[in-house]
Scaffold this motif. Structure first.
Motif, PDB file in Angstrom:
ATOM      1  N   MET A   1       0.846  -1.183   0.000  1.00 48.56           N
ATOM      2  CA  MET A   1       0.000   0.000   0.000  1.00 48.56           C
ATOM      3  C   MET A   1       0.885   1.239   0.000  1.00 48.56           C
ATOM      4  SD  MET A   1      -2.699   1.085   2.922  1.00 48.56           S
ATOM      5  CE  MET A   1      -3.300   2.730   3.015  1.00 48.56           C
ATOM      6  N   ALA A   2       0.684   2.113  -0.939  1.00 50.11           N
ATOM      7  CA  ALA A   2       1.442   3.361  -1.017  1.00 50.11           C
ATOM      8  C   ALA A   2       0.639   4.491  -0.381  1.00 50.11           C
ATOM      9  CB  ALA A   2       1.754   3.678  -2.463  1.00 50.11           C
ATOM     10  N   LEU A   3       1.325   5.585  -0.110  1.00 54.03           N
ATOM     11  CA  LEU A   3       0.631   6.754   0.431  1.00 54.03           C
ATOM     12  C   LEU A   3      -0.295   7.335  -0.631  1.00 54.03           C
ATOM     13  CD1 LEU A   3       3.557   8.529   2.293  1.00 54.03           C
ATOM     14  CD2 LEU A   3       1.624   7.321   3.302  1.00 54.03           C
ATOM     15  N   PRO A   4      -1.468   7.806  -0.228  1.00 54.26           N
ATOM     16  CA  PRO A   4      -2.398   8.396  -1.193  1.00 54.26           C
ATOM     17  C   PRO A   4      -1.834   9.681  -1.796  1.00 54.26           C
ATOM     18  CG  PRO A   4      -3.406   8.206   0.991  1.00 54.26           C
ATOM     19  CD  PRO A   4      -1.993   7.779   1.118  1.00 54.26           C
ATOM     20  N   ASP A   5      -2.086   9.876  -3.057  1.00 54.78           N
ATOM     21  CA  ASP A   5      -1.673  11.086  -3.759  1.00 54.78           C
ATOM     22  C   ASP A   5      -2.680  12.189  -3.446  1.00 54.78           C
ATOM     23  OD1 ASP A   5      -1.197  13.144  -5.578  1.00 54.78           O
ATOM     24  OD2 ASP A   5      -0.679  11.767  -7.201  1.00 54.78           O
ATOM     25  N   PRO A   6      -2.223  13.344  -2.940  1.00 50.96           N
ATOM     26  CA  PRO A   6      -3.164  14.415  -2.586  1.00 50.96           C
ATOM     27  C   PRO A   6      -3.923  14.987  -3.780  1.00 50.96           C
ATOM     28  CG  PRO A   6      -0.891  15.142  -2.278  1.00 50.96           C
ATOM     29  CD  PRO A   6      -0.844  13.695  -2.629  1.00 50.96           C
ATOM     30  N   GLN A   7      -3.393  14.841  -4.983  1.00 46.28           N
ATOM     31  CA  GLN A   7      -4.083  15.340  -6.172  1.00 46.28           C
ATOM     32  C   GLN A   7      -5.198  14.395  -6.609  1.00 46.28           C
ATOM     33  OE1 GLN A   7      -3.310  18.402  -7.079  1.00 46.28           O
ATOM     34  NE2 GLN A   7      -1.669  18.371  -5.557  1.00 46.28           N
ATOM     35  N   VAL A   8      -4.960  13.093  -6.457  1.00 46.36           N
ATOM     36  CA  VAL A   8      -5.911  12.082  -6.903  1.00 46.36           C
ATOM     37  C   VAL A   8      -6.927  11.733  -5.807  1.00 46.36           C
ATOM     38  CG1 VAL A   8      -6.127   9.716  -7.777  1.00 46.36           C
ATOM     39  CG2 VAL A   8      -4.201  11.136  -8.482  1.00 46.36           C
ATOM     40  N   GLN A   9      -6.460  11.696  -4.560  1.00 47.26           N
ATOM     41  CA  GLN A   9      -7.308  11.333  -3.421  1.00 47.26           C
ATOM     42  C   GLN A   9      -7.254  12.411  -2.337  1.00 47.26           C
ATOM     43  OE1 GLN A   9      -5.101   7.603  -3.033  1.00 47.26           O
ATOM     44  NE2 GLN A   9      -7.069   6.541  -3.166  1.00 47.26           N
ATOM     45  N   PRO A  10      -7.794  13.585  -2.605  1.00 44.31           N
ATOM     46  CA  PRO A  10      -7.688  14.689  -1.641  1.00 44.31           C
ATOM     47  C   PRO A  10      -8.439  14.452  -0.334  1.00 44.31           C
ATOM     48  CG  PRO A  10      -9.169  15.285  -3.422  1.00 44.31           C
ATOM     49  CD  PRO A  10      -8.546  13.960  -3.791  1.00 44.31           C
ATOM     50  N   ASP A  11      -9.406  13.528  -0.316  1.00 42.97           N
ATOM     51  CA  ASP A  11     -10.167  13.266   0.915  1.00 42.97           C
ATOM     52  C   ASP A  11      -9.259  12.802   2.053  1.00 42.97           C
ATOM     53  OD1 ASP A  11     -12.455  13.990  -0.359  1.00 42.97           O
ATOM     54  OD2 ASP A  11     -13.174  11.947  -0.686  1.00 42.97           O
ATOM     55  N   PHE A  12      -8.151  12.169   1.723  1.00 43.80           N
ATOM     56  CA  PHE A  12      -7.226  11.708   2.751  1.00 43.80           C
ATOM     57  C   PHE A  12      -6.586  12.874   3.506  1.00 43.80           C
ATOM     58  CE2 PHE A  12      -7.335   7.746   0.343  1.00 43.80           C
ATOM     59  CZ  PHE A  12      -7.324   6.804   1.363  1.00 43.80           C
ATOM     60  N   TYR A  13      -6.525  14.045   2.883  1.00 44.61           N
ATOM     61  CA  TYR A  13      -5.801  15.178   3.450  1.00 44.61           C
ATOM     62  C   TYR A  13      -6.689  16.366   3.808  1.00 44.61           C
ATOM     63  CZ  TYR A  13      -2.056  12.363   1.545  1.00 44.61           C
ATOM     64  OH  TYR A  13      -1.224  11.322   1.262  1.00 44.61           O
ATOM     65  N   THR A  14      -7.984  16.261   3.568  1.00 46.38           N
ATOM     66  CA  THR A  14      -8.908  17.354   3.845  1.00 46.38           C
ATOM     67  C   THR A  14      -8.923  17.686   5.339  1.00 46.38           C
ATOM     68  OG1 THR A  14     -10.292  16.669   1.992  1.00 46.38           O
ATOM     69  CG2 THR A  14     -11.313  18.117   3.621  1.00 46.38           C
ATOM     70  N   ASP A  15      -8.686  18.949   5.665  1.00 46.21           N
ATOM     71  CA  ASP A  15      -8.730  19.476   7.048  1.00 46.21           C
ATOM     72  C   ASP A  15      -7.710  18.854   7.996  1.00 46.21           C
ATOM     73  OD1 ASP A  15     -10.833  21.190   6.368  1.00 46.21           O
ATOM     74  OD2 ASP A  15     -12.331  19.650   6.815  1.00 46.21           O
ATOM     75  N   VAL A  16      -6.710  18.134   7.499  1.00 47.43           N
ATOM     76  CA  VAL A  16      -5.740  17.488   8.379  1.00 47.43           C
ATOM     77  C   VAL A  16      -4.971  18.496   9.243  1.00 47.43           C
ATOM     78  CG1 VAL A  16      -3.601  16.129   8.413  1.00 47.43           C
ATOM     79  CG2 VAL A  16      -5.567  15.330   7.107  1.00 47.43           C
ATOM     80  N   PRO A  17      -4.481  19.636   8.715  1.00 49.32           N
ATOM     81  CA  PRO A  17      -3.766  20.571   9.597  1.00 49.32           C
ATOM     82  C   PRO A  17      -4.621  21.062  10.774  1.00 49.32           C
ATOM     83  CG  PRO A  17      -3.280  21.083   7.321  1.00 49.32           C
ATOM     84  CD  PRO A  17      -4.389  20.054   7.313  1.00 49.32           C
ATOM     85  N   LEU A  18      -5.889  21.367  10.521  1.00 51.66           N
ATOM     86  CA  LEU A  18      -6.781  21.808  11.603  1.00 51.66           C
ATOM     87  C   LEU A  18      -7.015  20.678  12.603  1.00 51.66           C
ATOM     88  CD1 LEU A  18      -8.677  23.864  12.901  1.00 51.66           C
ATOM     89  CD2 LEU A  18     -10.471  23.056  11.349  1.00 51.66           C
ATOM     90  N   LYS A  19      -7.221  19.471  12.100  1.00 49.40           N
ATOM     91  CA  LYS A  19      -7.423  18.322  12.988  1.00 49.40           C
ATOM     92  C   LYS A  19      -6.172  18.043  13.819  1.00 49.40           C
ATOM     93  CE  LYS A  19     -10.872  15.950  10.182  1.00 49.40           C
ATOM     94  NZ  LYS A  19     -11.162  14.698   9.449  1.00 49.40           N
ATOM     95  N   ARG A  20      -4.998  18.256  13.232  1.00 48.57           N
ATOM     96  CA  ARG A  20      -3.750  18.076  13.986  1.00 48.57           C
ATOM     97  C   ARG A  20      -3.675  19.058  15.145  1.00 48.57           C
ATOM     98  NH1 ARG A  20       1.270  16.336  10.080  1.00 48.57           N
ATOM     99  NH2 ARG A  20       2.210  15.820  12.079  1.00 48.57           N
ATOM    100  N   LEU A  21      -4.071  20.303  14.884  1.00 49.03           N
ATOM    101  CA  LEU A  21      -4.060  21.326  15.933  1.00 49.03           C
ATOM    102  C   LEU A  21      -5.012  20.948  17.068  1.00 49.03           C
ATOM    103  CD1 LEU A  21      -3.187  24.099  17.017  1.00 49.03           C
ATOM    104  CD2 LEU A  21      -5.030  25.091  15.651  1.00 49.03           C
ATOM    105  N   MET A  22      -6.213  20.528  16.716  1.00 44.76           N
ATOM    106  CA  MET A  22      -7.189  20.150  17.742  1.00 44.76           C
ATOM    107  C   MET A  22      -6.727  18.895  18.497  1.00 44.76           C
ATOM    108  SD  MET A  22     -10.832  21.147  15.921  1.00 44.76           S
ATOM    109  CE  MET A  22     -10.710  19.940  14.642  1.00 44.76           C
ATOM    110  N   ALA A  23      -6.137  17.941  17.788  1.00 43.83           N
ATOM    111  CA  ALA A  23      -5.621  16.730  18.439  1.00 43.83           C
ATOM    112  C   ALA A  23      -4.477  17.089  19.378  1.00 43.83           C
ATOM    113  CB  ALA A  23      -5.154  15.730  17.386  1.00 43.83           C
TER     114      ALA A  23
END
Length: 145
Positions: free
Chosen positions: A1-23
């Motif tokens: 399994m490879a890491l998802p490409d942010p251009q092809v599968q953006p759902d994997f990365y949606t709002d991650v920086p904000l979620k990191r801050l809250m976590a």
């Protein structure tokens, strides 16, 4: 399994920086509560080295939770998790290295600032430690799509 490409599968990365801050905020509260529980067992002498206690408790908490589920409790609450460069969950060695990198970044304000800017501006939302190790934070729910 490879890491998802942010251009092809953006759902994997949606709002991650904000979620990191809250976590991060949740994890800080968990660490503070753990320190408060430990404090009486030191006959309150730990109050004299509370920042060191917070650092040690936080390091252990972060390393153990990352090694056992690729996410801290705060990350799990916000449905995000760290993945290694090959897309697999973190192992104990990678969890230790990531926690060490995170701790060094927190100890040096310029490194922490660089890491925050990188999380906010890179396609995959990777911080400094993530770039060094090749790890990526992804949305957990996107995995099921």
């Amino acid at each position: 399994m490879a890491l998802p490409d942010p251009q092809v599968q953006p759902d994997f990365y949606t709002d991650v920086p904000l979620k990191r801050l809250m976590a991060w905020a949740v994890d800080a509260v968990v660490t503070a509560l753990a320190c408060l529980v430990i404090l009486p067992f030191t006959f309150f002498t730990a109050v004299f080295f509370l920042p060191l206690l917070f650092l040690v408790v936080g390091f252990i908490y972060r390393m153990v939770t990352l090694a056992n589920g690729s996410a801290t409790w705060g990350m799990r609450l916000f449905a995000i998790e760290l993945r290694r460069p090959d897309g697999t969950p973190l192992d104990a060695g990678t969890a230790f290295a990531h926690t060490l990198g995170y701790s060094v970044s927190c100890a040096m304000a310029p490194l922490q600032l660089i890491s925050i800017v990188m999380m906010a501006t890179t396609d995959r939302g990777q911080g400094l430690t993530d770039h060094v190790l090749g790890t990526v934070m992804i949305n957990r729910r996107a995995e099921r799509i």
